[in-house]
Design an enzyme around this catalytic site. Structure first.
Site, PDB file in Angstrom:
ATOM      1  N   ASP A 101       0.859  -1.187   0.000  1.00  8.62           N
ATOM      2  CA  ASP A 101       0.000   0.000   0.000  1.00  8.62           C
ATOM      3  C   ASP A 101       0.897   1.240   0.000  1.00  8.62           C
ATOM      4  OD1 ASP A 101      -3.068   0.790   0.787  1.00  8.62           O
ATOM      5  OD2 ASP A 101      -1.596   2.222   1.594  1.00  8.62           O
ATOM      6  N   ASN A 155      -2.575  12.713  -3.857  1.00  6.35           N
ATOM      7  CA  ASN A 155      -3.535  12.873  -4.947  1.00  6.35           C
ATOM      8  C   ASN A 155      -4.313  14.185  -4.789  1.00  6.35           C
ATOM      9  OD1 ASN A 155      -4.018  11.394  -7.205  1.00  6.35           O
ATOM     10  ND2 ASN A 155      -5.458   9.975  -6.289  1.00  6.35           N
ATOM     11  N   ASP A 166      -1.397   9.421 -10.819  1.00  5.31           N
ATOM     12  CA  ASP A 166      -1.227   8.333 -11.804  1.00  5.31           C
ATOM     13  C   ASP A 166       0.258   8.080 -12.112  1.00  5.31           C
ATOM     14  OD1 ASP A 166      -3.910   8.006 -11.918  1.00  5.31           O
ATOM     15  OD2 ASP A 166      -4.202   8.905 -13.900  1.00  5.31           O
ATOM     16  N   GLU A 188      -4.503   2.365  -4.540  1.00  2.12           N
ATOM     17  CA  GLU A 188      -3.042   2.454  -4.375  1.00  2.12           C
ATOM     18  C   GLU A 188      -2.489   1.168  -3.768  1.00  2.12           C
ATOM     19  OE1 GLU A 188      -5.312   3.926  -2.562  1.00  2.12           O
ATOM     20  OE2 GLU A 188      -4.637   4.477  -0.559  1.00  2.12           O
TER      21      GLU A 188
END
Lengths: 472, 135
Positions: A352, A360, A369, A395
């Site tokens: 993770d 983000n 991304d 993620e």
């Protein structure tokens, strides 16, 4: 027309027929094939021939040279005198375009046919025999050819039914090449599939080296490929013209002089190319049948290619190129079964990205991304080709490591952790937390995933940017 | 009812053909093998009509009808017919499987066919149109 059809006439049965005919007209009959090789025996023993050749066919060099020269220059028919003085009638069998062979009719007894009336009677008799023999041979050829066409059409019918029900690309490729080699006695058969601006050879069979064509790539802008793919109709190319294409230098082309290349068109555009080299040139009907076959082949290949692409897209994560969560369930189930059957270890790593939501929200989804893609690349560089990587969720990533025990998987996990930690991501440092666990006896997919998830949670709880090896 | 003598005469060919079928189907699949059988039966039937009595389907090969015909006509040249069939079959098989794999099958079959007077598994087999009955 197939050059060997004539030779498929049974000599044994033919000889009986020829001998009966010879007895009826009291004249000797024998036949040479199109290469002036003796096909049938002398029907009646002729004293001088027996003395010279000592058998049932001309073997004496003088005789053979005479026949080779005489037949080569023979028009439709001629009256000749052999080196030992026997006057005989020679006829060409077949037509100008389809030379079947040569028929020789000689008097049964040694005579030079000096009597005019005797000669006229003999020539008339010979002419009648010629007409009969020629008719019989033509009928046999027609029958053979019809048989071949029936075989072709039956095969095309069966294959067309089968091809519409097969969707696996490998099976379609195999079926097309196999059937073309069987039906047309092809020495070479290859199929290239279009991949963007090039043709990639997907299958090749036939003479030695044909399989070495597989995997070779031919750009669409190559003059030969451009010529072939800019047309609807097939192109016949001399083998020399193909030598410039990658892979052709390895093909044993002794028996191949030309290759017919069909562009495979469907409503979707050019699917690929199909090349076939047959030992004999095809007639109009043969070409038409082959065209029907390639039309079916094009549709079957287009369907199979499309389905393969859809299948791949359905199981692949677009952003990272890893397997997606849907595919993971199936792959992990297979790997668990395999590990249980062969008794080897299996470990998984749950990864993770720490603080990804904040990254983000702060720097935008595009920046997020980029991080996901880069982390995927770092993961890929840290695992073996036999290991399997999946994007589990936003993620989160899951890695399957067949044949790996927990401690070794933990080392891999730490290698990934360090490579992410040390990579200069834009804006700020990125770290990951990883949970590692190994499969136990009778583990289900869900049980294994739950333990890996829990181990990752522990790594987070312990302060992130670390690994946690499930101790259970 | 087929006599023992005829039955034994045919049995060895049937065993060989069954082995050929199984070995080829493993790599080619039953459909391609059926197509190959159909092709070779047609070619050989131009000379030996009786080969059309050979039965084959997804489950394999049977020479029962040829044996029955041989009972009626013991002069039938079954040896020549089967030799030609096998040689032609193996020749096409080499193109389909690649020469190395075909060679493996050929070696395996040669052991089964050791008792035959002729070797139908000679490399490349007989060429199409060659006729050993000629002269």
């Amino acid at each position: 027309m197939h050059p060997n059809l004539f030779l498929n006439i049974s000599v044994r049965y033919w000889q009986d027929f020829q001998d009966t005919l010879a007895k009826a007209i009291n004249a000797n009959i024998y036949i040479f094939d199109a290469n002036v090789t003796p096909f049938s025996h002398f029907s009646l023993p002729v004293e001088i021939c027996q003395d010279v050749n000592g058998g049932k066919e001309p073997r004496d060099n003088k005789c053979m040279d005479f026949y080779k020269l005489a037949c080569a220059s023979l028009g439709e028919k001629d009256t000749l005198v052999c080196p030992y003085g026997i006057k005989l009638c020679a006829y060409r069998l077949g037509s100008h375009t389809q030379k079947i062979g040569y028929l020789i009719i000689a008097p049964a007894k040694h005579t030079n046919l000096s009597d005019r009336e005797e000669e006229i009677a003999f020539v008339t008799k010979a002419q009648n025999v010629y007409r009969t023999v020629n008719e019989v041979f033509n009928a046999i050829l027609e029958r053979n050819l019809l048989g071949l066409r029936r075989l072709e059409l039956n095969s095309i019918y069966e294959i067309s039914r089968l091809m519409t029900s097969i969707i696996e690309l490998d099976k379609v490729l195999e079926l097309i090449t196999n059937s073309l080699i069987i039906i047309y006695q092809a020495d070479l058969c290859f199929i290239g599939l279009r991949e963007g601006d090039k043709i990639r050879i997907a299958h090749g069979k036939g003479v030695r080296g044909s399989n070495l064509l597989i995997g070779k790539e031919w750009p669409l802008v190559h003059p030969v490929i451009e010529q072939v793919s800019s047309q609807i109709e097939p192109t016949i190319l001399h083998i020399g013209e193909l030598k410039g294409l990658p892979g052709f230098n390895d093909v044993e082309i002794i028996s191949i002089s030309q290759v017919i290349i069909y562009p495979l068109w469907t409503a979707l555009g050019l699917v690929g190319l199909l090349g076939i080299a047959t030992p004999a040139s095809l007639d109009d009907i043969g070409y038409r049948n082959l065209q029907i076959y390639t039309n079916f082949a094009a549709v079957a290949l287009a369907n199979a290619t499309l389905i393969r692409r859809l299948e791949k897209e359905a199981t692949t994560d677009f952003l990272t190129g890893f397997l997606n969560k849907r595919a993971l369930q199936d792959v992990l189930a297979v790997e668990l079964q395999r590990a249980a059957r062969y008794g080897y270890q299996l470990s998984v790593i749950f990864l993770d990205i720490d603080g990804f939501k904040a990254y983000n929200d702060t720097y935008g989804h595009l920046a997020g991304d980029v991080v996901l893609q880069k982390v995927a690349e770092l993961i890929k560089n840290s695992i073996r080709v036999t290991d399997i990587a999946c994007r589990y969720g936003g993620e989160e990533f899951l890695l399957i490591l067949p044949g790996t025990k927990g401690e070794d998987a933990a080392r891999v996990a730490d290698r990934i952790r360090r490579s992410v930690e040390n990579y200069p991501f834009p804006h700020r440092q990125i770290t990951v937390s990883l949970g590692v666990t190994s499969a136990k006896k009778n583990d289900s997919v869900d049980m294994l995933l739950a333990r890996a998830d829990q181990a990752c949670y522990q790594a987070k709880e312990l302060g992130k940017n670390r690994i946690y090896l499930d101790p259970s | 009812m087929v006599s023992d003598a005829i039955g034994n005469r045919i049995k060895r060919y049937e065993t060989l053909l069954k082995e050929m079928w199984a070995a080829s189907a493993k790599y080619l699949g039953a459909f391609s093998v059926s197509l190959l059988m159909e092709r070779v039966v047609w070619e050989v039937s131009l000379e030996y009509k009786e080969i059309e009595l050979l039965q084959y389907d997804q489950d394999g090969v049977s020479c029962a009808r040829i044996a029955a015909r041989l009972e009626e006509n013991p002069e039938l040249p079954v040896e020549d017919m089967f030799m030609k069939f096998i040689a032609r079959y193996v020749e096409i098989l080499a193109k389909l499987l690649g020469y190395e794999r075909a060679e493996e099958i050929r070696k395996r079959l040669r052991i089964l066919g050791e008792e035959f007077n002729e070797d139908p598994f000679a490399k490349g087999g007989m060429k199409s149109g060659e006729d050993k009955n000629r002269h």
